[in-house]
Design an enzyme around this catalytic site. Structure first.
Site, PDB file in Angstrom:
ATOM      1  N   CYS A   1     -31.679 -66.902  33.488  1.00 10.26           N
ATOM      2  CA  CYS A   1     -31.399 -65.735  34.322  1.00 10.26           C
ATOM      3  C   CYS A   1     -32.719 -65.010  34.592  1.00 10.26           C
ATOM      4  CB  CYS A   1     -30.417 -64.805  33.607  1.00 10.26           C
ATOM      5  SG  CYS A   1     -30.106 -63.263  34.497  1.00 10.26           S
TER       6      CYS A   1
ATOM      7  N   CYS B   1     -32.582 -61.350  32.697  1.00 12.32           N
ATOM      8  CA  CYS B   1     -32.588 -61.147  31.240  1.00 12.32           C
ATOM      9  C   CYS B   1     -33.061 -62.352  30.447  1.00 12.32           C
ATOM     10  CB  CYS B   1     -31.200 -60.715  30.768  1.00 12.32           C
ATOM     11  SG  CYS B   1     -29.967 -62.031  30.865  1.00 12.32           S
TER      12      CYS B   1
ATOM     13  N   CYS C   1     -24.211 -63.797  35.145  1.00 15.57           N
ATOM     14  CA  CYS C   1     -24.780 -63.926  33.807  1.00 15.57           C
ATOM     15  C   CYS C   1     -23.904 -63.144  32.839  1.00 15.57           C
ATOM     16  CB  CYS C   1     -26.210 -63.384  33.806  1.00 15.57           C
ATOM     17  SG  CYS C   1     -26.963 -63.360  32.166  1.00 15.57           S
TER      18      CYS C   1
ATOM     19  N   CYS D   1     -26.170 -60.058  31.197  1.00 14.93           N
ATOM     20  CA  CYS D   1     -26.575 -58.849  31.926  1.00 14.93           C
ATOM     21  C   CYS D   1     -25.694 -58.542  33.133  1.00 14.93           C
ATOM     22  CB  CYS D   1     -28.032 -58.940  32.364  1.00 14.93           C
ATOM     23  SG  CYS D   1     -28.334 -60.122  33.697  1.00 14.93           S
TER      24      CYS D   1
ATOM     25  N   CYS E   1     -22.949 -73.473  42.651  1.00 10.80           N
ATOM     26  CA  CYS E   1     -23.862 -73.233  43.764  1.00 10.80           C
ATOM     27  C   CYS E   1     -24.597 -71.927  43.477  1.00 10.80           C
ATOM     28  CB  CYS E   1     -23.038 -73.166  45.055  1.00 10.80           C
ATOM     29  SG  CYS E   1     -24.012 -73.086  46.544  1.00 10.80           S
TER      30      CYS E   1
END
Length: 163
Positions: A78, A81, A126, A129, A150
């Site tokens: 991510c 984070c 995510c 976060c 995707c």
């Protein structure tokens, strides 16, 4: 008669977008994540493009991510984070214009419902976060999971294996 058919069709289209489809979350329930920041803190940390994708649930232009052609071994994290989300061994060429994976790293990606474009899609974010990543579809490789995650490249960073 044609006029009534068109009105009925429009009514049917909008009635299928019910409030029950808009969210699995209760009306006043607030989701909390391990990493929480103010919008000002996110804006200071992320690039303009990353903020648009991760915090405003935007979508980058297809074929604009350098990760489309990344064939190195490693893990995609991510961008907000740094939690690991996808392994390179599960990346495949979908032809969609966005980096695509057939599976997630379990526990690090959460799912919700997105109805912003007039029909329901399974949204991915995510789990650490809450940053928007993209969407998951059931048109991935049949020989593996059948899923196509995707993902917006601007939502990711890549950590190459040291081998």
């Amino acid at each position: 008669m044609k006029k009534y058919f068109i009105i009925a069709l429009i009514t049917l289209f909008f009635s299928c977008n019910s409030s029950a489809q808009k969210s699995n979350q209760k009306e006043n329930e607030k989701v909390t994540f391990n990493v929480t920041k103010t919008e000002a803190e996110w804006k200071a940390q992320l690039t303009k493009e990353q903020y648009f994708i991760l915090r405003e649930a935007g979508t980058e232009r297809p074929y604009s991510s350098p990760f489309n052609n990344n064939h190195k071994k490693g893990v995609y994290h991510c961008a907000a984070c740094n939690v690991p989300l996808f392994k390179s061994e599960h990346k495949f060429e979908s032809g969609s214009g966005w980096p695509s994976f057939d599976r997630v790293i379990e526990g690090n990606v959460a799912f919700g419902t997105d109805t912003k474009i007039g029909y329901t899609r399974d949204e991915e974010h995510c789990a650490n976060c809450g940053g928007h990543l993209g969407h998951v579809f059931n048109d991935g490789p049949k020989e593996t999971t059948g899923k196509r995650h995707c993902i917006n490249g601007d939502a990711l960073t890549f950590v190459e294996d040291k081998e």
